[in-house]
Enzyme design. Structure first.
Site, PDB file in Angstrom:
ATOM      1  N   SER A  99       0.819  -1.216   0.000  1.00  0.00           N
ATOM      2  CA  SER A  99       0.000   0.000   0.000  1.00  0.00           C
ATOM      3  C   SER A  99       0.854   1.268   0.000  1.00  0.00           C
ATOM      4  CB  SER A  99      -0.895   0.032   1.238  1.00  0.00           C
ATOM      5  OG  SER A  99      -1.622  -1.158   1.346  1.00  0.00           O
TER       6      SER A  99
HETATM    7  N1  SAH Z   1      -0.456  -5.296   3.976  1.00  0.00           N
HETATM    8  C1  SAH Z   1       0.302  -5.583   2.809  1.00  0.00           C
HETATM    9  C2  SAH Z   1      -0.397  -5.233   1.522  1.00  0.00           C
HETATM   10  C3  SAH Z   1      -1.532  -6.127   1.312  1.00  0.00           C
HETATM   11  S1  SAH Z   1      -2.036  -6.406  -0.337  1.00  0.00           S
HETATM   12  C4  SAH Z   1       1.659  -4.907   2.826  1.00  0.00           C
HETATM   13  O1  SAH Z   1       1.988  -4.190   3.776  1.00  0.00           O
HETATM   14  O2  SAH Z   1       2.416  -5.140   1.879  1.00  0.00           O
HETATM   15  C5  SAH Z   1      -3.354  -7.505   0.078  1.00  0.00           C
HETATM   16  C6  SAH Z   1      -2.920  -8.904   0.421  1.00  0.00           C
HETATM   17  O3  SAH Z   1      -4.060  -9.599   0.894  1.00  0.00           O
HETATM   18  C7  SAH Z   1      -2.406  -9.678  -0.778  1.00  0.00           C
HETATM   19  O4  SAH Z   1      -1.132 -10.147  -0.521  1.00  0.00           O
HETATM   20  C8  SAH Z   1      -3.415 -10.821  -0.925  1.00  0.00           C
HETATM   21  O5  SAH Z   1      -2.833 -12.015  -1.365  1.00  0.00           O
HETATM   22  C9  SAH Z   1      -3.950 -10.938   0.490  1.00  0.00           C
HETATM   23  N2  SAH Z   1      -5.254 -11.600   0.631  1.00  0.00           N
HETATM   24  C10 SAH Z   1      -6.321 -11.567  -0.194  1.00  0.00           C
HETATM   25  N3  SAH Z   1      -7.341 -12.303   0.306  1.00  0.00           N
HETATM   26  C11 SAH Z   1      -6.891 -12.811   1.486  1.00  0.00           C
HETATM   27  C12 SAH Z   1      -7.465 -13.653   2.476  1.00  0.00           C
HETATM   28  N4  SAH Z   1      -8.699 -14.129   2.369  1.00  0.00           N
HETATM   29  N5  SAH Z   1      -6.722 -13.968   3.563  1.00  0.00           N
HETATM   30  C13 SAH Z   1      -5.451 -13.506   3.696  1.00  0.00           C
HETATM   31  N6  SAH Z   1      -4.862 -12.714   2.786  1.00  0.00           N
HETATM   32  C14 SAH Z   1      -5.559 -12.357   1.698  1.00  0.00           C
END
Ligand code: SAH
Length: 250
Positions: A99
């Site tokens: 993000s």
């Molecule tokens: N917080 C992260 C950015 C997140 S991007 C950072 O600091 O880099 C969103 C993430 O959520 C992705 O990696 C995606 O694979 C994950 N995601 C999507 N659905 C999910 C679920 N049901 N459970 C866990 N992770 C999930």
């Protein structure tokens, strides 16, 4: 004739001396505020925190300190490292993103953490948000659904010494019942509704922040009060969609 020559020479020397002093003065004044021993990332971080975070109204000193310290460039693929402190999200592989720094700061500030808090993150991604949480509070639990991302983030967080972060690969829909309850939950992927198990795993008075929606998403803060959720809509945002079990509910 000899005296005139001498005076001319003196004037010439004087001019050289004055020019030298002016150059010295310009050199001193034009020096950047950071010291020369600061590396590029230290300078980039302090400018990121000043121009993107503090300038936009973030005041939580714990958030500011954490984001000044954490080497964000370590959390992005090598080819993007030089852009790691820019005012935008970046790809981290597997179609996912880290993000924008301001959004990380805002979400962290809004859940009003104290050092004794236990926090759950859904969507570990690069591990950067987990590192920010790890500096501020006692224990961080983070769940990532994509195995390679979970593994990379877990390894990196250990290497960098964030030993109070626990990463597991799984569907964040179910939360982390063995480690519950949590004082705060931060969801960094977008569901259309808040998964019920996460509400159950939040303490009384606990805060949950989530980008709610699909094409249009609203960053929404919930506070659990007497078992009910109080809701506060913050700003429109754009996150990757939440995958897994939540898709059966939408
Ligand atoms: N917080 C992260 C950015 C997140 S991007 C950072 O600091 O880099 C969103 C993430 O959520 C992705 O990696 C995606 O694979 C994950 N995601 C999507 N659905 C999910 C679920 N049901 N459970 C866990 N992770 C999930």
């Amino acid at each position: 004739m000899e005296i005139r020559g001498f005076v001319k020479k003196m004037k010439y020397m004087q001019r050289i001396l004055v020019s030298f002093c002016i150059l010295l003065l310009i050199g001193t004044c034009a020096r950047p505020r950071n010291t020369e021993s600061d590396t590029w990332d230290v300078r980039a971080r302090s400018s990121m925190v000043r121009n993107q975070i503090v300038a936009r109204g973030i005041t939580d000193t714990l958030v500011i300190k954490a984001m000044t310290e954490i080497p964000r460039h370590e959390f992005v693929p090598r080819e993007y490292q030089h852009m790691a402190y820019g005012d935008f999200p970046l790809p981290i592989g597997e179609g996912q993103t880290i993000s924008q720094p301001y959004i990380v700061a805002l979400m962290t500030e809004e859940i009003e953490l104290v050092s004794s808090d236990r926090v759950l993150e859904i969507g570990t991604g690069s591990g950067y948000q987990a590192a920010v949480l790890a500096i501020i509070c006692e224990e961080v639990y983070s769940i990532e659904i994509v195995p390679s991302l979970a593994e990379n983030a877990g390894t990196l967080l250990k290497e960098l010494g964030y030993n109070n972060v626990h990463v597991k690969c799984g569907d964040g829909f179910l939360g982390w019942p063995e480690a519950a309850p949590f004082d705060a939950i931060i969801i960094t992927c977008a569901p259309k509704t808040v998964p019920e198990p996460l509400i159950e795993q939040l303490t009384e008075g606990g805060r949950l922040i989530v980008p709610l929606g699909d094409d249009f998403q609203m960053l929404t803060l919930f506070i659990k009060t007497e078992g009910e959720l109080q809701r506060d809509e913050l700003i429109p945002v754009r996150f990757v969609p939440m995958k897994g079990k939540i898709e059966e509910y939408e």
